[in-house]
Write an enzyme that holds these catalytic residues in place. Structure first.
Site, mmCIF file in Angstrom:
data_model
loop_
_atom_site.group_PDB
_atom_site.id
_atom_site.type_symbol
_atom_site.label_atom_id
_atom_site.label_comp_id
_atom_site.label_asym_id
_atom_site.label_seq_id
_atom_site.Cartn_x
_atom_site.Cartn_y
_atom_site.Cartn_z
ATOM 1 N N LYS A 1 52.477 -29.527 30.785
ATOM 2 C CA LYS A 1 51.291 -28.956 31.417
ATOM 3 C C LYS A 1 51.562 -28.892 32.914
ATOM 4 O O LYS A 1 51.660 -29.914 33.574
ATOM 5 C CB LYS A 1 50.045 -29.797 31.139
ATOM 6 C CG LYS A 1 48.820 -29.147 31.725
ATOM 7 C CD LYS A 1 47.563 -29.945 31.588
ATOM 8 C CE LYS A 1 46.384 -29.141 32.108
ATOM 9 N NZ LYS A 1 46.615 -28.407 33.357
ATOM 10 N N GLU B 1 51.933 -20.084 33.733
ATOM 11 C CA GLU B 1 51.474 -20.782 34.927
ATOM 12 C C GLU B 1 52.305 -20.297 36.114
ATOM 13 O O GLU B 1 53.547 -20.296 36.055
ATOM 14 C CB GLU B 1 51.659 -22.290 34.726
ATOM 15 C CG GLU B 1 50.913 -23.142 35.718
ATOM 16 C CD GLU B 1 49.483 -23.456 35.284
ATOM 17 O OE1 GLU B 1 49.041 -22.956 34.208
ATOM 18 O OE2 GLU B 1 48.796 -24.183 36.028
#
Lengths: 336, 530
Positions: free
Chosen positions: B228, B276
């Site tokens: 993440k 991302e």
């Protein structure tokens, strides 16, 4: 310049010439009480003086006290001070207290509202040199809709709930607001009351105040049989287990604070009705002007802001330090 | 405006989603098309361009209300909303009117064409025709932030009810760069060609926080793990020789990140990637603080481009050769993503965010503990056979973050909140020790329960030492555990550092101010994790 008519001590407002306090928050020998709300009529004083209209509730709340009643407008000499009580319009029996010493007149407003609610003795302006005013709602954002409009709004809500099989649960302070509401509404069904409200009702009915028929909710009450009911109860009870027995319900809260959306939402009630037993912003201006007073002492509410405003309007305004609560307690206190 | 005000009142008077949805659906059935379009726009975060500053609004409102400006300013924090404060202080309307929502929005848009002198009478005139609720809404159109308890999701559901269209299809139609000025209700909602807007992104799928042990998710082989990352969630769209970069908040960021212009050299048109955006140095992301200066800038100076070049760490393929892949299982999408990105040179602005292999949940927990070494905040867990859903839906995507960093700090300033939190003290400044001095290092607003906010509010009122406008200095007595996700140097702050996502994780009734952490403790964290 002689001594001021009233001074402000750590026990509350004090009259040196008459040796008495007004709405003191610590025990004193002689207390003059404007009205029966808990932050004004406290226990522990040696002697109480209040209006004949206010006294039964005060006795009911405080139990055995040495107390004397006085009629509105009746003058009484206490030491070097001449005192009289005048309607404040806040709730049945509530008063402003006029104190005259050597031709100087000071008036303590207590809590007041200007509009006639049809139940309380309507507010009467009392000319004076110095006026001690509450300012619970002393901001220009607080202006009240008419009682008629709010009554229509609550009636419509009540009727809609009744039609959909929901109980209407209305939160209101048990002395004053509760009785004002029940007497101004157009019944859409039975009115049920919480014990705290009904106890006050009984006292006021015995005094001859006209209140509509109400049914006190007891553990034996078959609430489900009472279709389309309006329940009037202290706000704190609405989220409690007590409230659950009424089945599907819509909750409402009746208070001047409901003028503000943020507070309305935080209360977490379905509806907020803007109705207050305190003066709104225009009401405060009107009353202060009508007293003709040059000195204004403010207490109970947004005191810093309100006194600054009054000073700009040419008054000689100052803040009284109180333990009533002051600016910050406003929303959490009993004021509504 | 009366119809819109009635809609607002119905929504505002209930906390029940079904009632709100019904009210909105009724509105979408009954309102004129121009109003419907604006209603959709407002509840999806679009609003008319601001034509009047709030300073002007305050001055004009005070003048109209016959009160000094300071009195309005003092009332504002108590009310908690400027639009509402102004609506409440104004005198009752002189002449009632019932123009439509779009009439008033057009009136606001018209202000851009006239001089400032001419704007004032127009605003005063509007106030004079609107009742308190309508004024509040009118003012909200100007001051922005149209948050009145209607999420975009709820609005989309209501629109689905009113039109009979599928909610997910509508959600997709509402994405992208449209405004009511550039489209019509018919073109946006009713027209059949969803590809009309080549820049339109797909609704993002959002993960839930995993609060339980991952073993509750079932067999590990059903799950894929990824790092993440701490960057900006983004969608890179390549269609018809043009590229577009969208943020999760549906902001078009194409110009902000010119690096992605080169993506078209490596990837075919008809490609949409989800991933991302991070600042990148050779083999791993830079800390979030490196990316931060680039977020606010619409044009990027060369120096910054050199110091903090960005790439997309892609983890999903939503469109390939122009075909929508969202219903294809993740395992297949992932395989196609890897194939698509496999031969990219190392200087391409796109890389695959690696899959983190693991044998069992225990082994994965051990890996997760090392996340900070990889400049990651933890792990993402995604069900291998899951489609790409839209919005926040429970079950298929989980974020399994590292426990936050924490310090114990002393509360030294307090300020009242806004809106629902007006009149409550909710905004606090915290300090740690440097010798005998308490040095402020962060603010925090969230993490306490309503009861705790009530308690601290009562305490602040009794323990105020000094007031600086709305800010109160309080007796340094209460210690709170402050949790945060990251720490970075910050020359702008007295403490020399800044926290990422600070919040109050616990009220430490068991600690005295002397037990709070020191600035040296924070500096040690900065050295380890900054």
């Amino acid at each position: 310049m002689s001594q001021p008519v009233l001074t402000f001590t750590d026990r509350g407002i004090y009259c040196p010439a008459g040796d008495f306090h007004i709405d003191p928050w610590r025990p004193v020998d002689r207390a003059l009480i404007t009205h029966g709300h808990a932050d004004h009529a406290r226990p522990g004083h040696a002697a109480y003086l209040a209006t004949d209209g206010a006294l039964p509730v005060i006795r009911h709340r405080l139990g055995e006290i040495a107390a004397e009643g006085i009629a509105y407008g009746e003058a009484r000499q206490i030491g070097g001070a001449r005192v009289s009580f005048h309607p404040a319009g806040h709730l049945p029996g509530s008063a402003q207290i006029r104190v005259e010493v050597d031709g100087q007149v000071w008036v303590v407003s207590g809590d007041y509202k200007v509009v006639d609610d049809g139940l309380s003795e309507p507010f009467e302006p009392v000319p004076c040199h110095a006026f001690i005013s509450e300012c619970t709602f002393g901001l220009p954002v607080f202006t009240w809709p008419s009682q008629k409009d709010v009554a229509a709004e609550i009636n419509a809500w009540w009727a809609a709930n009744a039609a959909e099989g929901r109980t209407s649960m209305l939160g209101a302070y048990s002395l004053g607001k509760a009785q004002r509401l029940m007497s101004m509404l157009e019944p859409q069904g039975p009115i049920l009351t919480h014990g705290a409200v009904e106890a006050t009702n009984a006292v006021l009915r015995a005094q001859g105040y006209p209140l509509p028929e109400t049914i006190q909710v007891t553990p034996d009450t078959d609430v489900k049989a009472l279709k389309g009911a309006l329940v009037i109860a202290p706000p704190s009870t609405l989220g409690s287990t007590w409230a659950r027995k009424f089945g599907p319900a819509s909750t409402g809260f009746a208070s001047g604070w409901m003028r503000l959306r943020g507070i309305r939402r935080r209360r977490g009630m379905d509806r907020g009705f803007v109705i207050s037993d305190h003066a709104d912003w225009p009401g405060l201006q009107e009353v202060i002007k009508s007293t003709g007073a040059e000195s204004i002492y403010v207490t109970h509410g947004y005191t810093e802001i309100f006194s600054r405003w009054l000073n700009q309007q040419g008054y000689d305004a100052a803040i009284i330090p109180t333990e009533f609560g002051g600016e910050d307690d406003a929303e959490g206190g009993t004021a509504s | 405006m009366k119809r819109f005000a009635r809609l607002f009142t119905e929504i505002d008077q209930t906390t029940k989603t079904t009632v709100k949805t019904k009210a909105l659906a009724d509105y979408f059935t009954q309102a004129p098309e121009a109003d419907k379009l604006w209603c959709i726009a407002l509840f999806s975060g679009r609003r008319p361009k601001r034509a009047v500053t709030t300073t002007n609004l305050r001055e004009w409102a005070a003048e109209r209300a016959g009160i000094p400006l300071w009195l309005l300013e003092e009332s504002y924090p108590i009310v908690g909303d400027l639009a509402e404060t102004i609506a409440l202080v104004l005198p009752p309307p002189a002449q009632a009117s019932d123009h439509s929502l779009s009439h008033w929005i057009n009136a606001l848009r018209g202000l851009h064409d006239v001089s400032l002198d001419e704007r004032k009478p127009r605003i005063l005139n509007a106030w004079d025709q609107l009742d308190t609720t309508e004024r509040f809404l009118f003012n909200k159109l100007i001051t922005g932030g149209f948050r009145i308890g209607v999420s975009r999701k709820l609005m989309t559901r209501a629109l689905a009810q009113a039109t009979g269209q599928d909610e997910a299809v509508l959600a997709h139609k509402l994405m992208g760069g449209w405004t009511p000025e550039t489209t019509s209700y018919h073109a946006l909602i009713e027209a059949e060609d969803p590809a009309a807007d080549q820049s339109r992104p797909y609704p993002f799928y959002l993960a839930y926080q995993l609060d339980e042990a991952p073993v509750t998710l079932g067999a590990p082989e059903d799950w894929q793990a990824e790092w993440k990352w701490d960057g900006i969630r983004g969608q890179l769209i390549l269609r018809e020789q043009a590229h577009h970069v969208w943020s999760r908040g549906e902001e078009l960021m194409t110009d902000r990140f010119p690096e992605f212009a080169r993506a078209a050299d490596f990837l075919p048109p008809g490609t949409v990637l989800d991933g991302e955006i991070v600042a990148w140095e050779g083999t791993q992301p830079m800390p979030f603080s490196a990316l931060q200066p680039r977020i606010g800038r619409k044009t990027v100076p060369k120096k910054l481009l050199r110091e903090a070049p960005v790439i997309l760490l892609a983890y999903d393929l939503l469109e390939e050769n122009g075909a929508d892949l969202r219903d294809v299982p993740l395992s297949t999408r992932r395989a196609r993503l890897d194939a698509l990105l496999a031969d990219l040179p190392s200087d391409a602005p796109v890389r695959a965010s690696p899959v983190v292999p693991f044998a069992d949940w225990y082994a994965l927990a051990v890996t997760r503990a090392k996340a900070r070494d990889f400049r990651a905040e933890g792990l993402m867990l995604k069900r291998r056979d899951s489609p790409y859903l839209s919005g926040r839906k429970k079950g298929d995507w989980w974020k399994w973050k590292l426990d936050p960093l924490t310090v114990d700090a002393v509360m030294i300033y307090a300020q009242q909140g806004h809106g629902r939190r007006a009149n409550l003290f909710t905004d606090f400044t915290f300090a740690v020790w440097q010798g005998n001095e308490l040095v402020p290092f962060t603010k925090a607003y969230s993490g306490l329960t309503d009861k705790e906010f009530d308690a601290i509010t009562a305490w602040v009122r009794k323990n105020t030492q000094q007031r600086f406008g709305p800010v109160r200095q309080v007796r340094p007595e209460h210690v709170f555990e402050i949790a945060f996700e990251g720490i970075q140097p910050s020359p702008r702050h007295k403490s020399g550092l800044a926290l990422r996502f600070p919040r109050m994780s616990r009220w430490r009734h068991d600690k005295t101010p002397q037990d709070a952490n020191t600035l040296d403790d924070l500096r040690a964290l900065l050295a380890a994790y900054g």
